[in-house]
Design a protein around this motif. Sequence first.
Motif, PDB file in Angstrom:
ATOM      1  N   ASP A 273       0.829  -1.208   0.000  1.00  0.00           N
ATOM      2  CA  ASP A 273       0.000   0.000   0.000  1.00  0.00           C
ATOM      3  C   ASP A 273       0.863   1.259   0.000  1.00  0.00           C
ATOM      4  N   LYS A 274       1.888   1.266   0.862  1.00  0.00           N
ATOM      5  CA  LYS A 274       2.748   2.452   0.926  1.00  0.00           C
ATOM      6  C   LYS A 274       3.618   2.565  -0.327  1.00  0.00           C
ATOM      7  N   ALA A 275       4.086   1.430  -0.832  1.00  0.00           N
ATOM      8  CA  ALA A 275       4.862   1.469  -2.071  1.00  0.00           C
ATOM      9  C   ALA A 275       4.020   2.031  -3.210  1.00  0.00           C
ATOM     10  N   ALA A 276       2.750   1.621  -3.290  1.00  0.00           N
ATOM     11  CA  ALA A 276       1.860   2.123  -4.338  1.00  0.00           C
ATOM     12  C   ALA A 276       1.609   3.620  -4.169  1.00  0.00           C
ATOM     13  N   ARG A 277       1.448   4.068  -2.920  1.00  0.00           N
ATOM     14  CA  ARG A 277       1.221   5.499  -2.670  1.00  0.00           C
ATOM     15  C   ARG A 277       2.445   6.317  -3.087  1.00  0.00           C
ATOM     16  N   LEU A 278       3.631   5.811  -2.750  1.00  0.00           N
ATOM     17  CA  LEU A 278       4.860   6.516  -3.114  1.00  0.00           C
ATOM     18  C   LEU A 278       5.014   6.605  -4.625  1.00  0.00           C
ATOM     19  N   LEU A 279       4.782   5.505  -5.321  1.00  0.00           N
ATOM     20  CA  LEU A 279       4.919   5.518  -6.775  1.00  0.00           C
ATOM     21  C   LEU A 279       3.873   6.410  -7.433  1.00  0.00           C
ATOM     22  N   ALA A 280       2.672   6.460  -6.868  1.00  0.00           N
ATOM     23  CA  ALA A 280       1.644   7.362  -7.397  1.00  0.00           C
ATOM     24  C   ALA A 280       2.072   8.818  -7.229  1.00  0.00           C
ATOM     25  N   ASN A 281       2.711   9.127  -6.076  1.00  0.00           N
ATOM     26  CA  ASN A 281       3.210  10.494  -5.864  1.00  0.00           C
ATOM     27  C   ASN A 281       4.306  10.830  -6.872  1.00  0.00           C
ATOM     28  N   CYS A 282       5.162   9.866  -7.159  1.00  0.00           N
ATOM     29  CA  CYS A 282       6.209  10.087  -8.166  1.00  0.00           C
ATOM     30  C   CYS A 282       5.591  10.355  -9.532  1.00  0.00           C
ATOM     31  N   GLY A 322       7.585  -4.223   5.122  1.00  0.00           N
ATOM     32  CA  GLY A 322       8.598  -4.166   4.084  1.00  0.00           C
ATOM     33  C   GLY A 322       8.964  -5.563   3.605  1.00  0.00           C
ATOM     34  N   ARG A 323       9.267  -5.706   2.327  1.00  0.00           N
ATOM     35  CA  ARG A 323       9.620  -7.024   1.800  1.00  0.00           C
ATOM     36  C   ARG A 323      10.320  -6.890   0.456  1.00  0.00           C
ATOM     37  N   SER A 324      11.097  -7.914   0.122  1.00  0.00           N
ATOM     38  CA  SER A 324      11.662  -8.003  -1.218  1.00  0.00           C
ATOM     39  C   SER A 324      10.565  -8.438  -2.180  1.00  0.00           C
ATOM     40  N   ARG A 325      10.674  -7.993  -3.426  1.00  0.00           N
ATOM     41  CA  ARG A 325       9.675  -8.336  -4.440  1.00  0.00           C
ATOM     42  C   ARG A 325      10.365  -8.904  -5.671  1.00  0.00           C
ATOM     43  N   THR A 326       9.628  -9.684  -6.423  1.00  0.00           N
ATOM     44  CA  THR A 326      10.160 -10.162  -7.692  1.00  0.00           C
ATOM     45  C   THR A 326      10.149  -9.014  -8.702  1.00  0.00           C
ATOM     46  N   THR A 327      10.894  -9.196  -9.780  1.00  0.00           N
ATOM     47  CA  THR A 327      10.880  -8.193 -10.842  1.00  0.00           C
ATOM     48  C   THR A 327       9.464  -8.007 -11.375  1.00  0.00           C
ATOM     49  N   ALA A 328       8.724  -9.092 -11.514  1.00  0.00           N
ATOM     50  CA  ALA A 328       7.347  -8.995 -12.015  1.00  0.00           C
ATOM     51  C   ALA A 328       6.472  -8.176 -11.073  1.00  0.00           C
ATOM     52  N   GLU A 329       6.647  -8.353  -9.766  1.00  0.00           N
ATOM     53  CA  GLU A 329       5.862  -7.580  -8.801  1.00  0.00           C
ATOM     54  C   GLU A 329       6.222  -6.099  -8.862  1.00  0.00           C
ATOM     55  N   LEU A 330       7.507  -5.795  -9.025  1.00  0.00           N
ATOM     56  CA  LEU A 330       7.916  -4.396  -9.144  1.00  0.00           C
ATOM     57  C   LEU A 330       7.334  -3.768 -10.411  1.00  0.00           C
ATOM     58  N   ARG A 331       7.356  -4.502 -11.504  1.00  0.00           N
ATOM     59  CA  ARG A 331       6.805  -3.992 -12.756  1.00  0.00           C
ATOM     60  C   ARG A 331       5.292  -3.737 -12.619  1.00  0.00           C
ATOM     61  N   LEU A 333       3.686  -2.931  -9.825  1.00  0.00           N
ATOM     62  CA  LEU A 333       3.521  -1.720  -9.018  1.00  0.00           C
ATOM     63  C   LEU A 333       3.727  -0.465  -9.873  1.00  0.00           C
ATOM     64  N   LEU A 334       4.747  -0.498 -10.720  1.00  0.00           N
ATOM     65  CA  LEU A 334       5.024   0.656 -11.576  1.00  0.00           C
ATOM     66  C   LEU A 334       3.895   0.877 -12.581  1.00  0.00           C
ATOM     67  N   ALA A 335       3.422  -0.195 -13.189  1.00  0.00           N
ATOM     68  CA  ALA A 335       2.342  -0.072 -14.165  1.00  0.00           C
ATOM     69  C   ALA A 335       1.062   0.433 -13.507  1.00  0.00           C
ATOM     70  N   LEU A 353      18.093  -2.544 -11.876  1.00  0.00           N
ATOM     71  CA  LEU A 353      17.540  -1.206 -12.113  1.00  0.00           C
ATOM     72  C   LEU A 353      16.370  -1.332 -13.078  1.00  0.00           C
ATOM     73  N   LEU A 354      15.246  -0.762 -12.674  1.00  0.00           N
ATOM     74  CA  LEU A 354      14.076  -0.674 -13.542  1.00  0.00           C
ATOM     75  C   LEU A 354      13.833   0.793 -13.855  1.00  0.00           C
ATOM     76  N   ALA A 355      13.895   1.156 -15.113  1.00  0.00           N
ATOM     77  CA  ALA A 355      13.563   2.511 -15.555  1.00  0.00           C
ATOM     78  C   ALA A 355      12.118   2.516 -16.027  1.00  0.00           C
ATOM     79  N   ALA A 356      11.330   3.448 -15.482  1.00  0.00           N
ATOM     80  CA  ALA A 356       9.916   3.545 -15.855  1.00  0.00           C
ATOM     81  C   ALA A 356       9.621   4.968 -16.297  1.00  0.00           C
ATOM     82  N   HIS A 357       8.753   5.115 -17.282  1.00  0.00           N
ATOM     83  CA  HIS A 357       8.550   6.411 -17.938  1.00  0.00           C
ATOM     84  C   HIS A 357       7.109   6.894 -17.770  1.00  0.00           C
TER      85      HIS A 357
END
Length: 359
Positions: A273-282, A322-331, A333-335, A353-357
């Motif tokens: 939830d917090k990771a999603a909020r942070l990414l939405a703010n970004c 807090g937890r480690s995530r797979t690359t798929a989970e990180l992608r 969250l970004l999407a 490193l994941l670059a997101a646009h």
Amino acid sequence: MTEQDRPTVQHSSRPDAPAPAPSAGSVPPPAQRMMELVVGSWAARAVHAAVVLGIPERLAASGSVDSARLAVDTGADPAALRRLMDYLVALEICAGDAEGYRLTPYGDVLRAGTPGSVSDYVLLAGQEFYAAWGELLHTVHTGEPAFDKVYGQNLYAYTATNPEAGQRFDAAMNTGRLLFDPISRLDRLADARRVVDIGGGNGELLAELLLAHPRLGGVLHELAAPAAAAPAYLEAKGVGDRCEVVVGDMFEQVPGGADVYVLSRVLVNWDDDKAARLLANCARAMPVGATLLVVERPQSQGAPTPVAAAVDLLMMLVTSGGRSRTTAELRTLLADAGLTPDAPVELPQGFQLLAAHRR
């Protein structure tokens, strides 16, 4: 040299030499393997003691030192120190012979302030984090962070109100210098004019980015306590005139209008939830065409590596969710934040490193 001074365990001074090929009978039996795992915490305590005593620096300065001299220099009991040094030889952190003890390449990364040094992380792992591991069963039974039980408050409140622990934590979080060079050489930074490092501690990574790109201006966005040391550090690195320090809460908002945003080893500290909020703010702060650089050590899609699995368990012990995530989970969250991630770029020590646009 007296018999008491003489190293009693001798190992190769070349820990980087290839090990002999294992024979069919060389696989340790189950009981031996379990004992090796159980005493692993003892090795961690020995490494921590060596760093606290400054042994790596003393050996590096002198080349070869006997235990009597080391005891004088460190104020330690001579017999006890000799036994510690013999254990460090067995761990291949030092090498020992009739002339004394000397540092190996493994021990060299324990020297403070040297490229690739992990000494700051050893200090944190051997103090605050070690105490939290002692309450692992509490976390497994309750799902609550062991750190809170040990220290009576969460990790971030504790480090904010205990200056020595806060400095130790901030220094350990900057034990990522091996990541800085490949990040600073990314092509997407070459044409950027403004970069925002979110949760960037005292600004070590940001300083390296600015040094690598003289036309780049920077913003460090941090909470008040870790940000306090940033101006002096950035000034000492010669980039203070190109960098602004903005104190704020990344879960409320982040500075807008930059070409590049950086989240280096931040998401691992927070629940979804917090990771999603942070990414939405970004995403909200990013202009169209801006890039967010996310650096994490992802969990394997299959069997986790020991380091990745241990970090994931540590996050459970010292953070709330807090937890480690797979690359798929990180992608994902970004999407979900409205960002389009590129293919991951591999970094040292298992990081990605994941670059997101922002489209």
